[in-house]
Design a protein around this motif. Structure first.
Motif, PDB file in Angstrom:
ATOM      1  N   ALA B  77     103.864   3.730  48.169  1.00 43.04           N
ATOM      2  CA  ALA B  77     103.117   2.512  48.192  1.00 43.04           C
ATOM      3  C   ALA B  77     102.280   2.501  49.472  1.00 43.04           C
ATOM      4  N   ASP B  78     102.683   3.283  50.427  1.00 50.94           N
ATOM      5  CA  ASP B  78     101.748   3.493  51.557  1.00 50.94           C
ATOM      6  C   ASP B  78     100.375   3.901  51.446  1.00 50.94           C
ATOM      7  N   PHE B  79     100.554   5.068  50.533  1.00 48.20           N
ATOM      8  CA  PHE B  79      99.237   5.894  50.198  1.00 48.20           C
ATOM      9  C   PHE B  79      98.424   5.013  49.401  1.00 48.20           C
ATOM     10  N   LEU B  80      99.129   4.516  48.313  1.00 51.49           N
ATOM     11  CA  LEU B  80      98.260   3.707  47.233  1.00 51.49           C
ATOM     12  C   LEU B  80      97.527   2.645  47.788  1.00 51.49           C
ATOM     13  N   ASN B  81      98.220   1.656  48.870  1.00 44.65           N
ATOM     14  CA  ASN B  81      97.870   0.847  49.594  1.00 44.65           C
ATOM     15  C   ASN B  81      96.211   0.955  50.102  1.00 44.65           C
ATOM     16  N   GLU B  82      96.077   2.435  50.549  1.00 45.00           N
ATOM     17  CA  GLU B  82      94.894   2.602  51.281  1.00 45.00           C
ATOM     18  C   GLU B  82      93.740   3.017  50.367  1.00 45.00           C
ATOM     19  N   MET B  83      94.088   3.187  48.853  1.00 51.84           N
ATOM     20  CA  MET B  83      92.992   3.631  48.073  1.00 51.84           C
ATOM     21  C   MET B  83      92.351   2.379  47.454  1.00 51.84           C
ATOM     22  N   SER B  84      90.996   2.657  47.176  1.00 50.22           N
ATOM     23  CA  SER B  84      90.101   1.440  46.472  1.00 50.22           C
ATOM     24  C   SER B  84      90.511   1.599  45.059  1.00 50.22           C
ATOM     25  N   THR B  85      90.168   0.423  44.437  1.00 49.79           N
ATOM     26  CA  THR B  85      90.372   0.330  43.025  1.00 49.79           C
ATOM     27  C   THR B  85      89.780   1.448  42.154  1.00 49.79           C
ATOM     28  N   GLU B  86      88.573   1.868  42.590  1.00 55.98           N
ATOM     29  CA  GLU B  86      87.763   2.866  41.749  1.00 55.98           C
ATOM     30  C   GLU B  86      88.778   4.312  41.721  1.00 55.98           C
ATOM     31  N   GLN B  87      89.234   4.614  42.988  1.00 54.70           N
ATOM     32  CA  GLN B  87      89.917   5.541  43.278  1.00 54.70           C
ATOM     33  C   GLN B  87      91.295   5.699  42.535  1.00 54.70           C
ATOM     34  N   LEU B  88      91.857   4.241  42.313  1.00 57.80           N
ATOM     35  CA  LEU B  88      93.007   4.284  41.699  1.00 57.80           C
ATOM     36  C   LEU B  88      92.973   4.440  40.274  1.00 57.80           C
ATOM     37  N   VAL B  89      91.744   3.622  39.732  1.00 57.95           N
ATOM     38  CA  VAL B  89      91.295   4.042  38.194  1.00 57.95           C
ATOM     39  C   VAL B  89      91.400   5.630  38.026  1.00 57.95           C
ATOM     40  N   ASP B  90      90.674   6.264  38.701  1.00 62.71           N
ATOM     41  CA  ASP B  90      90.431   7.771  38.513  1.00 62.71           C
ATOM     42  C   ASP B  90      91.986   8.395  38.420  1.00 62.71           C
ATOM     43  N   LEU B  91      92.501   8.241  39.441  1.00 66.43           N
ATOM     44  CA  LEU B  91      93.931   8.687  39.607  1.00 66.43           C
ATOM     45  C   LEU B  91      94.885   8.382  38.322  1.00 66.43           C
ATOM     46  N   THR B  92      94.914   7.192  37.799  1.00 67.75           N
ATOM     47  CA  THR B  92      95.778   6.877  36.458  1.00 67.75           C
ATOM     48  C   THR B  92      94.944   7.522  35.423  1.00 67.75           C
ATOM     49  N   SER B  93      93.793   7.731  35.245  1.00 56.21           N
ATOM     50  CA  SER B  93      93.224   8.265  34.024  1.00 56.21           C
ATOM     51  C   SER B  93      93.854   9.606  33.626  1.00 56.21           C
ATOM     52  N   GLU B  94      94.437  10.214  34.550  1.00 60.21           N
ATOM     53  CA  GLU B  94      95.110  11.825  34.102  1.00 60.21           C
ATOM     54  C   GLU B  94      96.350  11.583  33.918  1.00 60.21           C
ATOM     55  N   LEU B  95      97.085  10.468  34.036  1.00 65.20           N
ATOM     56  CA  LEU B  95      98.692  10.475  34.067  1.00 65.20           C
ATOM     57  C   LEU B  95      99.001   9.976  32.709  1.00 65.20           C
ATOM     58  N   ASP B  96     100.353  10.195  32.295  1.00 65.42           N
ATOM     59  CA  ASP B  96     101.096   9.567  31.397  1.00 65.42           C
ATOM     60  C   ASP B  96     101.114   8.233  31.354  1.00 65.42           C
ATOM     61  N   THR B  97     101.415   7.338  30.268  1.00 71.24           N
ATOM     62  CA  THR B  97     101.671   5.890  30.344  1.00 71.24           C
ATOM     63  C   THR B  97     102.679   5.525  31.417  1.00 71.24           C
ATOM     64  N   ASP B  98     103.940   6.317  31.199  1.00 74.83           N
ATOM     65  CA  ASP B  98     104.943   5.671  32.020  1.00 74.83           C
ATOM     66  C   ASP B  98     104.974   5.979  33.508  1.00 74.83           C
TER      67      ASP B  98
END
Lengths: 451, 451
Positions: B77-98
């Motif tokens: 949570a600490d790391f995620l809170n420092e990321m922008s929305t665009e960074q988070l969208v990119d991050l999630t594009s590579e991962l499985d749904t769960d």
């Protein structure tokens, strides 16, 4: 709504009802046909001793082995000890190697040897190969049911080889690739086999960069490897790199649960295999030992108080307030102790970060010490209208809290270095420290300042 | 010798050395190439905050997603809170749904919604289908990467269908059989597919008697089902019997560990996600709350002692001995409390066996009460040469031990019925009871008999 789960609960409920009404035939049928072995084991574990015996007698011989696997060591040992050697030999003939090993390890050595002698030589040599490893090592966890292939055959040949089997061992997610010397080379994931061109050879498709487990590896390290790499199974090799077996996730899950339970149960002086429904005398006797050990702690604390009985006679408010100092120290110390013990279990603690941890605890100890010293001092002032007393208790609180958190952090690390179980010994030693330091600082300061 | 394990340890060691000597390029390379994501996560968890930030900055963007999955909720949570929305969208594009669901659940709602809006509509609708389920339910654990087949095709067709895939989802041990309405019918184990005659249809070979998990089932019940039936994966269905996903053993193992940790950590007033290396202020603040709650307990005990301050003034030996009575009760009660809490976690406790359990504790309480009353009475007689005092403390020990073990057994059951976490509240309430009853019985009897 988890229909399967609801059905199981309903069955368990109807079994209890049937037992009470005497419908044993009904119960017998449910146990042997209606429920899965693990569910029967759960029912047995959740029953008081008399009901347990009755349930066990209703289990048909052919189902005993499977059910025994799912019972905790303590309970299965009770049942096994009542069986004759011939019965045990029959029991083990139906089970996988790793499950037979588990059962044999519950028996006294003589009986275990008798059972081994009663088996045919093929089974016996397979078992002896596994039994030579310690119970809590990879060798003790593994099974010998590996499906192996050679690297130079085509995938088409592999598929036809598999199809000649009547069934594959459970949880076969990888085929294990060996050379002509039985040395482990790599794995061929079945999921990869299913999507690859069948004309390729095993060598072209297999993976060599994989987790290999040495037979002597501690079971907790095995569990960490499985968790970190999301494994379902892993090959086990011996000193010469030869493949001797494999470990599957179901056994690792048991290790994870036992390890996690171990810390919590040990901190209360219990074994993680402790039977919730052990008869009164059996559990009473074990708990008496723990009470005896803690009694020594309590008397040490009393001896410290005894040193200051004159001071207490003169100011009885000391007797009223002193438990607060001791207990605050105990609570604060226990928190850190638990945190560090859990950190050790997860492998977080190493020589590189202990220093930082102790520094942080010093800071936390001061922070909470000052805070609660102020609160408790204030309440004391309000209650007893004695500013000196308030100051004394405030000082004692700060001292005891700092000592408590530093001890709580350092103790598990020191104990582990001495190969003493921190979860078992840590709490007792910590309580001794916080009680002694708490009473000594509080009563000692009072003695000096109220002279 | 667990070569892989040794190599990982050596790498971690060399990273620490490199960090100290300033060799950041080396560290960067090891983190991004040399270690598995789970090993990097473990390194991060085992490091103090400043080192942690530094390590995280060295992680390449493409590896962030995988590493985040393996970090505890608090740290990620600490790391995620420092990321922008665009960074988070990119991050999630590579991962499985769960895994995306897990990450999104660490974010504040607004940010989570922003990320969802930033995705393409296909990903978003897949995620929203899963996010509608509570985090700690089967729906919250599941993945949507199922491989499905129909019942009326031959196994030969199934094999050719699989071979058209580039790769199969991880841990695909069963193919899920559905009808034309997407309703779940049964499973086709891959291990069975590989050994069966290819001319048979799926219907002839599949298993319908299998564990099905409803999306609303609590994650702890999911874990129990996986453990009892040795599952690697299980299908998840909705209210209409339609297949919506599957759960794999790796997620269940996390649940098992968290559940087991939860009891132990809660009993010390900590969260099971507690970061071993949280900064002093963050952890100090949380621990202050727990100390505050326990302080109330301590003052209640002091108030009881205060009622009898006249008696203590007249016989100061009472002040020396009274902590023994209280602490013996506390230890005995904590043992039972821990045992029953663990019993609840394993599902052993039900309305049918509570009565037996309480009866047994009564017996154990008397047994240990009489035993230790005799020992402590004897020591008191020897120490203070006062037979009446010895008798009083003996009586108080018996009373407090019996009350302690009965409370230790009953409290978790009562608390659970009130939907209060027994692990969190049980210890505090128990200590209050054993302190109050211990001091009251001991000092009370002394007041009456020494009048």
């Amino acid at each position: 709504m988890g229909q399967q789960n609801q059905r199981a609960k309903a069955k368990l409920h109807s079994i209890n009802a049937a037992l009470e009404s005497g419908g044993l035939q009904e119960v017998k049928r449910t146990i042997n046909i209606g429920l899965a072995p693990a569910e029967v084991a759960h029912l047995i574990e959740s029953s008081p001793p008399k009901v347990r015996k009755m349930l066990w007698e209703l289990v048909e011989t052919e189902n005993e082995g499977e059910i025994l696997q799912h019972l905790s060591d303590e309970i299965s040992a009770d049942f096994l000890n009542e069986m004759s050697t011939e019965q045990l030999v029959d029991l083990t003939s139906e089970l996988d190697t790793d499950d037979v090993v588990d059962l044999l390890q519950q028996l006294p050595e003589k009986q275990s040897n008798d059972v081994l002698r009663g088996m045919d030589s093929e089974n016996r040599s397979r078992l002896e190969a596994v039994l030579c490893y310690p119970e809590d090592s990879a060798g003790g966890l593994m099974n010998t049911d590996t499906v192996t292939v050679r690297a130079d055959v085509t995938l088409d040949v592999v598929l036809r080889y598999l199809r000649r089997h009547r069934s594959l061992p459970e949880m076969t997610d990888n085929l294990l690739v060996i050379n002509r010397n039985n040395e482990f080379i790599g794995i061929l994931p079945i999921n990869k086999l299913l999507v690859s061109d069948l004309n390729q050879t095993v060598r072209e498709v297999m993976t060599t960069d994989t987790q290999i487990i040495h037979a002597s590896l501690d079971e907790e390290d095995v569990a960490k490897i499985f968790e970190r790499h999301d494994l379902v199974s892993a090959p086990v090799i011996d000193n010469h790199g030869k493949l001797i077996g494999r470990i599957t996730i179901d056994d690792v899950v048991d290790v994870i649960r036992d390890t996690a339970d171990h810390s919590m149960m040990s901190m209360a002086g219990l074994d993680e295999e402790e039977d919730t429904f052990a008869p009164a005398f059996k559990t009473g006797r074990r708990r008496a030992v723990w009470l005896g050990i803690n009694l020594i702690t309590a008397f040490i604390a009393s001896a410290v108080i005894g040193l200051f009985s004159d001071t207490i006679e003169r100011l009885v408010a000391l007797a009223v307030l002193m438990p607060i100092v001791a207990s605050m120290g105990g609570i604060a110390g226990s928190q850190v102790l638990t945190l560090v013990i859990r950190g050790q279990a997860l492998g977080h603690i190493s020589s590189g970060n202990i220093g930082w941890l102790l520094n942080r605890e010093l800071a936390v100890g001061f922070f909470n010490g000052l805070l609660w010293a102020a609160v408790i001092g204030g309440i004391t002032l309000f209650w007893f209208n004695d500013a000196l007393l308030a100051g004394i208790i405030a000082a004692a609180i700060i001292i005891n809290l700092v000592v408590a958190v530093l001890s709580g952090a350092a103790l598990p690390i020191i104990l582990k270095r001495q190969s003493i179980d921190p979860a078992l010994a840590g709490g007792v030693i910590l309580t001794t420290i916080t009680d002694v330091v708490g009473f000594f600082s509080f009563l000692g300061l009072a003695s000096i300042l109220y002279l």
